[in-house]
Write a protein that holds these residues in place. Structure first.
Motif, short mmCIF file in Angstrom:
data_model
loop_
_atom_site.label_atom_id
_atom_site.label_comp_id
_atom_site.label_asym_id
_atom_site.label_seq_id
_atom_site.Cartn_x
_atom_site.Cartn_y
_atom_site.Cartn_z
N ALA A 230 5.86 9.90 -5.66
CA ALA A 230 6.69 9.83 -6.57
C ALA A 230 7.02 10.53 -7.77
CB ALA A 230 7.96 8.35 -6.66
N ASN A 231 5.73 9.92 -8.08
CA ASN A 231 5.07 10.15 -9.72
C ASN A 231 3.71 10.98 -9.35
OD1 ASN A 231 4.72 10.85 -12.42
ND2 ASN A 231 6.33 9.18 -12.94
N PRO A 232 3.40 11.98 -9.69
CA PRO A 232 2.43 12.33 -9.42
C PRO A 232 1.44 11.40 -10.62
CG PRO A 232 3.12 14.07 -9.05
CD PRO A 232 4.33 13.25 -8.94
N ASN A 233 2.02 11.49 -11.49
CA ASN A 233 1.79 11.01 -13.07
C ASN A 233 1.05 9.67 -13.24
OD1 ASN A 233 1.00 14.41 -14.03
ND2 ASN A 233 3.26 13.86 -14.49
N SER A 234 1.66 8.71 -11.71
CA SER A 234 1.81 7.55 -12.37
C SER A 234 1.00 6.90 -12.98
CB SER A 234 2.15 6.91 -10.70
OG SER A 234 2.67 5.87 -10.99
N LEU A 235 0.51 5.95 -14.14
CA LEU A 235 -0.65 4.91 -14.24
C LEU A 235 -1.38 4.71 -13.29
CD1 LEU A 235 -2.76 4.45 -16.44
CD2 LEU A 235 -1.44 2.00 -16.71
N MET A 236 -0.98 3.57 -11.73
CA MET A 236 -1.24 3.28 -10.63
C MET A 236 -1.98 4.33 -10.17
SD MET A 236 -1.58 -0.11 -11.45
CE MET A 236 -1.92 -0.54 -10.61
N LEU A 237 -1.87 5.31 -10.06
CA LEU A 237 -2.28 5.88 -9.34
C LEU A 237 -4.11 6.66 -9.51
CD1 LEU A 237 -0.08 9.21 -7.76
CD2 LEU A 237 -1.18 7.68 -6.63
N GLN A 238 -4.24 6.32 -10.90
CA GLN A 238 -5.04 6.58 -11.80
C GLN A 238 -6.02 6.03 -11.54
OE1 GLN A 238 -5.60 8.36 -15.80
NE2 GLN A 238 -3.20 8.24 -15.65
N ILE A 239 -5.66 4.10 -10.38
CA ILE A 239 -6.54 3.28 -10.67
C ILE A 239 -6.79 3.98 -9.30
CG2 ILE A 239 -6.54 0.95 -9.94
CD1 ILE A 239 -4.89 0.95 -12.85
N THR A 240 -5.70 3.49 -8.41
CA THR A 240 -5.56 3.51 -6.76
C THR A 240 -6.45 5.08 -5.88
OG1 THR A 240 -3.78 4.34 -6.42
CG2 THR A 240 -3.51 2.49 -5.90
N ASN A 241 -6.54 6.00 -6.59
CA ASN A 241 -7.42 7.12 -5.79
C ASN A 241 -8.44 7.07 -5.78
OD1 ASN A 241 -4.85 8.32 -5.60
ND2 ASN A 241 -4.96 9.63 -7.21
N PRO A 242 -9.15 6.55 -6.67
CA PRO A 242 -10.77 6.19 -7.08
C PRO A 242 -11.34 5.29 -5.92
CG PRO A 242 -10.47 6.68 -9.72
CD PRO A 242 -8.84 5.99 -8.48
N LEU A 243 -10.20 4.06 -6.13
CA LEU A 243 -10.27 3.08 -5.13
C LEU A 243 -10.59 3.75 -3.46
CD1 LEU A 243 -8.52 -0.10 -7.44
CD2 LEU A 243 -10.90 0.43 -7.16
N THR A 244 -9.56 4.37 -3.48
CA THR A 244 -9.43 5.07 -2.15
C THR A 244 -10.71 5.65 -1.32
OG1 THR A 244 -6.92 4.92 -2.24
CG2 THR A 244 -7.51 6.39 -0.32
N GLU A 245 -10.72 6.33 -2.70
CA GLU A 245 -11.43 7.06 -2.76
C GLU A 245 -13.44 6.88 -1.89
OE1 GLU A 245 -14.27 10.74 -4.41
OE2 GLU A 245 -12.88 9.87 -5.92
N GLN A 246 -13.42 5.56 -2.69
CA GLN A 246 -14.63 4.82 -2.49
C GLN A 246 -14.74 3.33 -1.48
OE1 GLN A 246 -15.93 1.91 -6.01
NE2 GLN A 246 -17.62 0.64 -4.83
N PHE A 247 -13.40 3.43 -1.38
CA PHE A 247 -13.50 2.31 -0.50
C PHE A 247 -13.03 3.07 1.50
CE2 PHE A 247 -13.76 -0.56 -3.80
CZ PHE A 247 -14.85 -0.50 -3.47
N GLN A 248 -12.90 4.34 1.29
CA GLN A 248 -12.49 4.42 2.74
C GLN A 248 -13.66 4.55 3.62
OE1 GLN A 248 -12.31 9.29 2.35
NE2 GLN A 248 -10.61 9.77 3.88
N GLY A 249 -12.23 4.05 4.92
CA GLY A 249 -13.91 4.05 6.50
C GLY A 249 -13.74 2.98 6.50
N GLN A 250 -13.35 2.04 4.90
CA GLN A 250 -13.99 -0.10 5.45
C GLN A 250 -12.99 0.00 5.14
OE1 GLN A 250 -16.75 -1.01 2.13
NE2 GLN A 250 -16.86 1.25 1.20
N LYS A 251 -12.91 -1.81 5.43
CA LYS A 251 -12.81 -2.44 5.64
C LYS A 251 -11.94 -2.61 4.43
CE LYS A 251 -11.95 -4.89 9.33
NZ LYS A 251 -11.86 -5.91 10.46
#
Length: 299
Positions: A71-92
């Motif tokens: 919805a908004n590529p500049n969302s502040l929260m994406l700057q938090i969730t994107n690194p977490l998604t990358e780090q924990f990809q494939g984990q539970k």
């Protein structure tokens, strides 16, 4: 003979009572006998931890994808969730971003959804996600983090859980991070970063709520949360940039209309949590939340 029959009957009664007590002890709940109950079953597909992200005003919409928000590529929260998604990809670990209207009707945007309605929509969707996941995955823990309007609504959910025992059990919440919470008071939660003298805008403007309605119709200034965060108090992190009028508003409002106008005007401080070095010494608010969430996920 009569005495013998009476004695036999008494013996039978005693035996029946003893057998009944023994059966009751076997069948009553295990916590009453001191034994531990086996853990609730957790389906294999369930996550160990779910991170729920609540974007701020104009950073989401009601039909956004909670697993790939656009919805908004500049969302502040994406700057938090994107690194977490990358780090924990494939984990539970499940990363879920709240899709809600995220609007704020005001004198300059009369066609938008009111703040009250937008916030309540967000609360209802977060609570539904919590209830649905907990019902299917009773051992999954949750981390909640939100910005601005998203911080307000997650703070309200934390209040329901920690004070009123609603939604899901409090022990399933590992932590809550609220960035720029409009209902912030120093008495509730754990404040992180440089000190601020003010309070949330909803707290500061509560005494003049009727006066500010022409500026922000449908945005009720509700004051502080009754009871704070209850048993979650030590797990709720409040982050507020000095001079951010959303969370650091003066307690004594001299001109409520002028203060309400400040809420809808461009606030440079409010939009700089990803870069502002004056929020948390040695880091940024966004990086602090990332590190905090990583630690909670890995605990």
């Amino acid at each position: 003979m009569k005495k013998l029959l009476m004695a036999a009957a008494a013996i039978i009664i005693v035996i029946v009572i003893v057998l009944g007590v023994a059966r009751w002890l076997e069948q009553r709940p295990s916590e009453q006998t001191g034994a531990q109950q086996p853990p609730l079953a957790q389906p294999e597909h369930c996550a160990d931890v779910e991170f729920i992200s609540a974007p701020g005003t104009w950073e989401s919409n009601a039909v956004d994808d909670p697993f790939a928000p656009q919805a908004n590529p500049n969302s502040l929260m994406l700057q938090i969730t994107n690194p977490l998604t990358e780090q924990f990809q494939g984990q539970k670990v499940k990363i879920w971003t709240l899709p809600y209207t995220a609007q704020f009707r005001n004198i300059n945007a009369q066609d938008e959804m009111s703040y009250d309605d937008s916030r309540e929509e967000g609360i209802a969707r977060v609570e539904q996600e919590l209830r649905d996941v907990h019902a299917e995955c009773p051992q999954t823990d949750f981390i909640l983090a939100g910005f601005s309007q998203g911080a307000v609504l997650l703070g309200d959910v934390a209040n329901k859980i920690g004070v009123h025992g609603e939604v899901i059990p409090a022990e399933r919440i590992r932590g809550v991070a609220l960035l720029a919470d409009g209902r912030r008071v120093p008495e509730a939660g754990q404040f992180v970063g440089n000190p601020v003298a003010g309070v949330g805008a909803e707290v500061a403007l509560e005494p003049v709520n009727l006066l500010v309605q022409p500026i922000v119709p449908g945005a009720t200034m509700r004051g502080p949360r009754d009871g704070g965060f209850g048993v979650l108090n030590d797990r709720v992190m409040e982050i507020c940039a000095p001079d951010d009028t959303v969370c650091d508003a003066p307690r004594n409002v001299v001109n409520g209309v002028a203060r309400a106008r400040q809420l809808i005007e461009s606030n440079g401080v409010h939009g700089m949590y990803a870069t502002n070095p004056n929020v948390i010494p040695g880091t940024t608010a966004v990086q602090w939340v990332i590190d905090w969430a990583r630690d909670l996920i890995q605990q």
